[in-house]
Design an enzyme around this catalytic site. Structure first.
Site, PDB file in Angstrom:
ATOM      1  N   CYS A  17       0.842  -1.200   0.000  1.00 49.92           N
ATOM      2  CA  CYS A  17       0.000   0.000   0.000  1.00 49.92           C
ATOM      3  C   CYS A  17       0.879   1.253   0.000  1.00 49.92           C
ATOM      4  CB  CYS A  17      -0.967  -0.046   1.182  1.00 49.92           C
ATOM      5  SG  CYS A  17      -2.377   1.078   1.025  1.00 49.92           S
TER       6      CYS A  17
ATOM      7  N   HIS B 120      -3.353  -5.443  -0.043  1.00 45.48           N
ATOM      8  CA  HIS B 120      -2.801  -5.979   1.206  1.00 45.48           C
ATOM      9  C   HIS B 120      -2.818  -7.514   1.148  1.00 45.48           C
ATOM     10  CE1 HIS B 120      -2.655  -2.244   3.704  1.00 45.48           C
ATOM     11  NE2 HIS B 120      -3.539  -1.842   2.803  1.00 45.48           N
TER      12      HIS B 120
ATOM     13  N   GLU C 246      -1.353  -9.595   2.921  1.00 49.28           N
ATOM     14  CA  GLU C 246      -1.271 -10.236   4.239  1.00 49.28           C
ATOM     15  C   GLU C 246      -2.628 -10.706   4.743  1.00 49.28           C
ATOM     16  OE1 GLU C 246      -1.524  -5.712   5.207  1.00 49.28           O
ATOM     17  OE2 GLU C 246      -0.763  -7.028   3.613  1.00 49.28           O
TER      18      GLU C 246
END
Length: 600
Positions: free
Chosen positions: A398, A525, A527
């Site tokens: 990001c 993102h 993750e």
């Protein structure tokens, strides 16, 4: 539908979320389908506008819901996809009731906490509990509900009352209450003290809820005498008192519960023993033990704004852990406050500046996660420059991607004032700009949120190979600013690559630096979708590159037909590259062996 309610007492931060997730893992291992709900009693509608310092990270769901980080634990442990409605807040409930009142739904009645707020809570739970979250059709067998905060919190009272009514309504055999409470060990005494838990249970019973099971958090294992004392004073059978002591890693918690037959106690309360099987946790156990056995470190410098509070980057750390275990390396995260890398700190705090640079230079890889605000931005830029020039693996997420673009524009294009309009609205070279559809007046829920599609422009890029040469991927987003499409051609002319874009081709989703061992930035993102048994491809590639175990290897189909090169970790595929083993030209990849006992 069966319901398991997890509450907490004495103090917050006991690990109710991990306990609730572990209970879900155990029940799922028994062959049951499980869903989860998190209740947060704060007045905010969602977690989107809350500071990471105060509340930890904001976890983002596929549907764009900005929710509590515990929902991330649920998704990772149970391998499910939740919705924004799986996170209940006081703000959501009151807003729903007030909207009903404005429409006249209550037919002139005086709107009160009881019954209107409590009824709305129960209706919400029943509605959300039947939403499939595991990819199969139909409702789950068990819904695990976690009530945030501790018993006695004033903001929790409407939920306590609602859950008391709810337990009575669904009836015995359909509701199990597990109370997570602290059993401290005082250094001066050296033995566990049960009084705090006794008071917590007494308070819970006084509010109309009686625990069926106690999950006792302690630094050490509890002996039978302590359990007998808790049983006597808390009116809970000894076999229903579960010892949840500190362990080497949280993957041991489901195993700890299983060893104490917590599943049998829960199934008995829920009247489910005949429908369940003995829990099978072989893969889970192997992963937990492997994590403990790892010795060779991989050091990752986490350069961010909220480094004093690790929960601010919880999902990033978990994704790094998933990847490092898969690569058979012990993860070491070196927290580097971005502002400490800046020249200003060198003048004001020499020691902090020296310590930050020592961590950065000693790292095997550099990661710049997402964030907001201009504090520490210059430090993140110099970290990206260091990684680019010294050929150290870099992953920017990001804001970390935007930082990489800004640094490249300044250092390679010579645009010294290149910046994001977030930090300098008047910059003459805006590399990063505010998204046209964004709102500048309302903060909550106005970003580009949730699962969005990224199309690969070239299947020869690092990211495309790591994702298995798919034409597109779906990842979760949370941002207001984006790379300025007007500057892309200029950046590409000097060697920067944008191999991933949105469906319009105007929004940059992935940036890479060809020829670098690993220099990748992503607007999304990754993750949030990483799982213990299935690490995020980009994190896996990043950690492998940090271990110097990522390389390009040309592959062949059946030893005859040549196909595009792919990326290998330790000489093996990082994931199942194509569905059903099919290559892009219709050929088949050969069978690849397991690397050191771990399937890559």
């Amino acid at each position: 539908m069966k319901y398991v309610l997890v509450t907490g007492g004495v103090v917050s931060g006991l690990g109710k979320g991990v306990t609730a997730s572990s209970i879900g893992v155990l029940l799922k291992a028994c062959g049951l389908r499980v869903t989860s709900i998190k209740i947060d009693p704060y007045l905010n509608t969602d977690a989107g506008t809350m500071s990471p310092f105060e509340h930890g990270e904001v976890f983002v769901l596929d549907d764009g819901g900005e929710v509590d980080l515990d929902l991330g634990n649920y998704e990772r442990f149970l391998n499910i996809k939740l919705t924004r409605d799986n996170n209940i807040t006081t703000g959501k409930i009151y807003q729903k009731v007030i909207d009903r009142e404005r429409r006249g739904d209550y037919l002139g009645k005086t709107v009160q906490v009881v019954p209107h707020i409590t009824d709305a809570i129960q209706e919400w739970i029943e509605r959300v509990a039947v939403i499939p979250v595991d990819g199969d059709e139909g409702p789950a067998d068990v819904c695990v509900i976690e009530l945030g905060g501790t018993i006695g919190d004033i903001e929790s009272m409407p939920f306590i009352e609602a859950l008391g009514q709810f337990s009575y309504r669904v009836g015995v055999g359909n509701f199990c209450l597990i109370h997570v409470s602290l059993v401290p060990v005082l250094n001066v005494v050296g033995e566990p003290k049960t009084k705090p838990t006794q008071h917590s249970v007494r308070g819970l019973r006084g509010l109309g809820l009686t625990p069926n099971i106690l999950a006792c958090r302690s630094t050490m294992a509890l002996d039978e005498n302590i359990k007998a004392k808790l049983s006597q004073f808390c009116h809970v059978p000894v076999e229903n008192i579960i010892d949840v002591h500190d362990v080497s890693n949280i993957w041991h918690i489901p195993l700890l519960l299983k060893d104490q037959k917590a599943h049998e106690a829960i199934l008995k309360v829920l009247n489910l023993p005949s429908r369940a099987q003995e829990p099978v946790l072989k893969e889970w156990s192997s992963r937990a033990e492997l994590c403990d056995e790892l010795r060779e470190p991989v050091r990752i410098a986490m350069v961010g704004k909220y480094t004093e509070h690790s929960d601010s980057y919880l999902s990033v750390v978990k994704a790094l852990l998933h990847a490092s275990v898969r690569c058979r390396k012990k993860l070491v995260v070196d927290w580097v406050p971005a502002c400490d890398l800046e020249n200003v700190t060198a003048k004001e705090n020499v020691e902090a500046h020296r310590a930050a640079w020592k961590k950065l230079k000693g790292a095997n890889g550099v990661l710049v996660p997402g964030g907001f605000g201009d504090r520490g931005v210059q430090g993140k830029i110099v970290a990206a420059k260091y990684a680019r020039e010294k050929r150290v693996p870099y992953l920017g997420i990001c804001l970390g991607m935007q930082i990489a673009v800004i640094e490249f524009a300044r250092s390679v294009l010579g645009l010294q004032d290149a910046n994001s309009t977030e930090f300098d609205p008047n910059t003459r070279n805006p590399c990063v700009i505010f998204m046209p559809e964004g709102s500048k007046t309302h903060m909550g829920g106005t970003m580009r949120l949730g699962s969005r599609r990224t199309y690969f422009q070239s299947l020869e890029s690092v990211s495309a190979k790591l994702y298995g040469n798919q034409k597109y991927i779906d990842e979760r987003h949370r941002h207001r600013y984006e790379v300025n499409p007007a500057m892309v051609a200029q950046l590409e002319s000097r060697g920067l690559s944008f191999p991933g874009k949105d469906e319009t081709g105007q929004r940059m989703e992935i940036v890479e630096l060809p020829g670098h061992p690993y220099f990748v930035g992503v607007q999304f993102h990754p993750e949030f979708k990483s799982r213990p048994g299935k690490p995020s491809p980009l994190f896996l590639g990043f950690v492998a590159a940090s271990c110097r175990e990522l390389e390009v290897v040309p592959q062949h189909c059946g030893g005859q037909e040549k196909v595009s090169p792919t990326y290998h970790i330790n000489g093996h595929l990082p994931s199942k590259v194509f569905p059903n083993g099919k290559a892009s030209n219709g050929g088949l990849y050969g069978v690849y062996k397991v690397c050191n006992g771990v399937h890559l």
